[in-house]
Design an enzyme around this catalytic site. Structure first.
Site, PDB file in Angstrom:
ATOM      1  N   ASN A 164       0.835  -1.211   0.000  1.00  0.00           N
ATOM      2  CA  ASN A 164       0.000   0.000   0.000  1.00  0.00           C
ATOM      3  C   ASN A 164       0.864   1.253   0.000  1.00  0.00           C
ATOM      4  O   ASN A 164       0.581   2.232  -0.717  1.00  0.00           O
ATOM      5  CB  ASN A 164      -0.914   0.002   1.223  1.00  0.00           C
ATOM      6  CG  ASN A 164      -2.139  -0.873   1.017  1.00  0.00           C
ATOM      7  OD1 ASN A 164      -2.580  -1.073  -0.105  1.00  0.00           O
ATOM      8  ND2 ASN A 164      -2.673  -1.408   2.107  1.00  0.00           N
ATOM      9  N   HIS A 202      -2.805   2.640  -2.425  1.00  0.00           N
ATOM     10  CA  HIS A 202      -3.914   1.828  -1.912  1.00  0.00           C
ATOM     11  C   HIS A 202      -4.760   1.241  -3.028  1.00  0.00           C
ATOM     12  O   HIS A 202      -5.362   0.174  -2.862  1.00  0.00           O
ATOM     13  CB  HIS A 202      -4.798   2.674  -0.986  1.00  0.00           C
ATOM     14  CG  HIS A 202      -4.170   2.933   0.349  1.00  0.00           C
ATOM     15  ND1 HIS A 202      -4.199   2.023   1.371  1.00  0.00           N
ATOM     16  CD2 HIS A 202      -3.457   3.991   0.813  1.00  0.00           C
ATOM     17  CE1 HIS A 202      -3.571   2.501   2.435  1.00  0.00           C
ATOM     18  NE2 HIS A 202      -3.089   3.711   2.117  1.00  0.00           N
ATOM     19  N   ASP A 231      -5.815  -2.566  -3.260  1.00  0.00           N
ATOM     20  CA  ASP A 231      -7.180  -3.081  -3.448  1.00  0.00           C
ATOM     21  C   ASP A 231      -7.245  -4.082  -4.597  1.00  0.00           C
ATOM     22  O   ASP A 231      -7.930  -5.105  -4.516  1.00  0.00           O
ATOM     23  CB  ASP A 231      -8.140  -1.924  -3.719  1.00  0.00           C
ATOM     24  CG  ASP A 231      -8.412  -1.087  -2.478  1.00  0.00           C
ATOM     25  OD1 ASP A 231      -8.062  -1.548  -1.373  1.00  0.00           O
ATOM     26  OD2 ASP A 231      -8.969   0.012  -2.609  1.00  0.00           O
ATOM     27  N   GLU A 235      -5.906  -7.635   5.202  1.00  0.00           N
ATOM     28  CA  GLU A 235      -5.287  -8.578   4.267  1.00  0.00           C
ATOM     29  C   GLU A 235      -5.351 -10.010   4.769  1.00  0.00           C
ATOM     30  O   GLU A 235      -4.686 -10.894   4.227  1.00  0.00           O
ATOM     31  CB  GLU A 235      -3.813  -8.191   4.017  1.00  0.00           C
ATOM     32  CG  GLU A 235      -2.859  -8.427   5.168  1.00  0.00           C
ATOM     33  CD  GLU A 235      -2.848  -7.311   6.195  1.00  0.00           C
ATOM     34  OE1 GLU A 235      -1.897  -7.256   6.989  1.00  0.00           O
ATOM     35  OE2 GLU A 235      -3.782  -6.479   6.214  1.00  0.00           O
TER      36      GLU A 235
END
Length: 419
Positions: free
Chosen positions: A297, A302, A306, A332
């Site tokens: 990330n 981010h 995703d 996660e």
């Protein structure tokens, strides 16, 4: 009050009002026509008597001076023995007065100018009443109008007339009663037929409300509004069932990975644990997470993180069985319940999954991106609960990370027991 009861009462009320209206109108028309018939018959005889009276003596004035009109009529309609000549020679055997005690109508007699010739109630001889001429009946003699007659009051009905009218009233009442009875029977048949459709709708609605049966189609056997309503209900029920399934699916799915969410996993895992413990069947849990996901990330953004989670979810689904309960546990972290699966079998599947994640073409997302998975397994039903088994799987996950990550670890004691 139920709707079908209200409709039934309405039908009965309409039937009663209709029968009463028809009967009343029929009786009024009967009385009107009967009175007119009596009037026509009475005038016909009165006209013949007046014409014969004037013809016998030449004029009304001469006739009055020679013989009173009532006596003339009496002799004309009731001949005396041996009277065969003179002014009473044209006598009638079928006189109306032979069938009646009194005349059915009283007539006021006027000349052609409206002057009273024969007195009646409220009118004297010689009184002028031209306003009555428009409603008067003409009396002719040899083609010339010699007088006019005006009926006064209501007819005097004979016993035969009263008997006839009583019979007609009884017939009308009987007809009205039969009509009401038929209407009641038809209303009952109609309500029974209609109540079947309404009853099916009510049962379906009650089941939908109380038991949650959303897709319970009811048979459509009518082509009227109730049939249309039933068909609309079936469509609505099907749409609601689809919407309910969709909402339920959304409520148990993680929106990013499309895997089950943590709440649904806990429910399913509890049921699987109870079945495995009751029947002594194997059950294994996997608790895993992505290695260095925070670094992904931070280094790649981010949105890249995703996309990694989304594709990892697809890899879980692709490489594991449909019977395996797969969920995103949080962040996660991922969790899997392997039903009817031993620890060794679960480890083999997890290794296949781990390699699939490691060898996935992550460079298509970013040239420098690499993703690996670490996990911990637990198949010890003797721990007594899902919570304790997941805690042990988490401990094994922690050990996998200490051993360098990108591996699947089991409890040493479990490995020894399998061996």
């Amino acid at each position: 009050m139920k709707l079908r009861t209200q409709i039934a009462l309405s039908l009965v009320l309409v039937s009663l009002v209709s029968a009463a209206s028809v009967g009343g109108i029929a009786y009024w028309m009967l009385m009107r026509d009967f009175k007119q018939s009596v009037l026509d018959d009475a005038f016909s005889r009165f006209r013949d008597d007046v014409a014969a009276y004037i013809d016998a003596y030449g004029s009304w004035q001469q006739a009055v001076q020679s013989e009173p009109f009532p006596r003339f009529v009496e002799y004309r309609n009731r001949p005396l023995p041996g009277m065969t000549e003179g002014p009473h020679s044209s006598l009638r055997e079928d006189s109306y007065f032979q069938r009646r005690a009194t005349a059915p109508f009283m007539f006021l007699l006027l000349d052609t100018q409206g002057v009273v010739m024969k007195p009646a109630e409220g009118y004297a001889i010689g009184q002028s009443a031209p306003e009555l001429l428009d409603d008067a009946f003409p009396i002719s003699l040899r083609g010339e109008v010699v007088a006019k007659a005006v009926p006064l009051g209501d007819p005097n009905l004979s016993p035969q007339d009263e008997s006839y009218l009583r019979a007609m009233r009884q017939a009308l009442l009987t007809g009205m009663s039969v009509a009401v009875l038929i209407a009641l029977l038809l209303a009952r048949m109609f309500m029974r037929r209609m109540s079947k459709g309404v009853g099916r709708l009510m049962v379906a609605v009650r089941q939908m409300r109380q038991q949650g049966k959303l897709q319970e189609p009811i048979p459509v056997r009518r082509n009227d509004e109730i049939g249309a309503l039933s068909e609309a209900f079936n469509h609505m029920s099907a749409d609601l069932a689809k919407a309910h399934d969709k909402l339920r699916e959304l409520s148990i799915r993680d929106p990013l990975t499309q895997l089950y969410n943590r709440r649904h996993f806990v429910e399913q895992a509890s049921q699987l644990f109870e079945q495995a413990a009751r029947y002594d069947h194997p059950l294994t849990f996997l608790l895993a997470d992505l290695d260095h996901f925070k670094r992904i990330n931070d280094q790649f953004s981010h949105s890249v993180g995703d996309e990694v989670l989304r594709q990892v979810g697809q890899l879980f689904t692709k490489n594991l069985r449909k019977s395996d309960v797969i969920a995103r546990y949080g962040g996660e972290e991922f969790v899997v319940a392997f039903a009817e699966t031993s620890l060794a079998q679960a480890w083999q599947r997890c290794e296949t999954l781990r390699l699939a994640i490691e060898n996935h073409p992550w460079h298509e997302i970013h040239p420098e991106l690499k993703v690996t998975l670490s996990g911990g397994l637990c198949g010890a039903l003797t721990l007594g609960s899902v919570k304790r088994m997941l805690h042990q799987a988490d401990t094994n996950l922690y050990r996998a990370k200490k051993l360098g990550r990108n591996c699947i670890e089991r409890s040493p004691q479990e490995v020894d027991s399998v061996a």
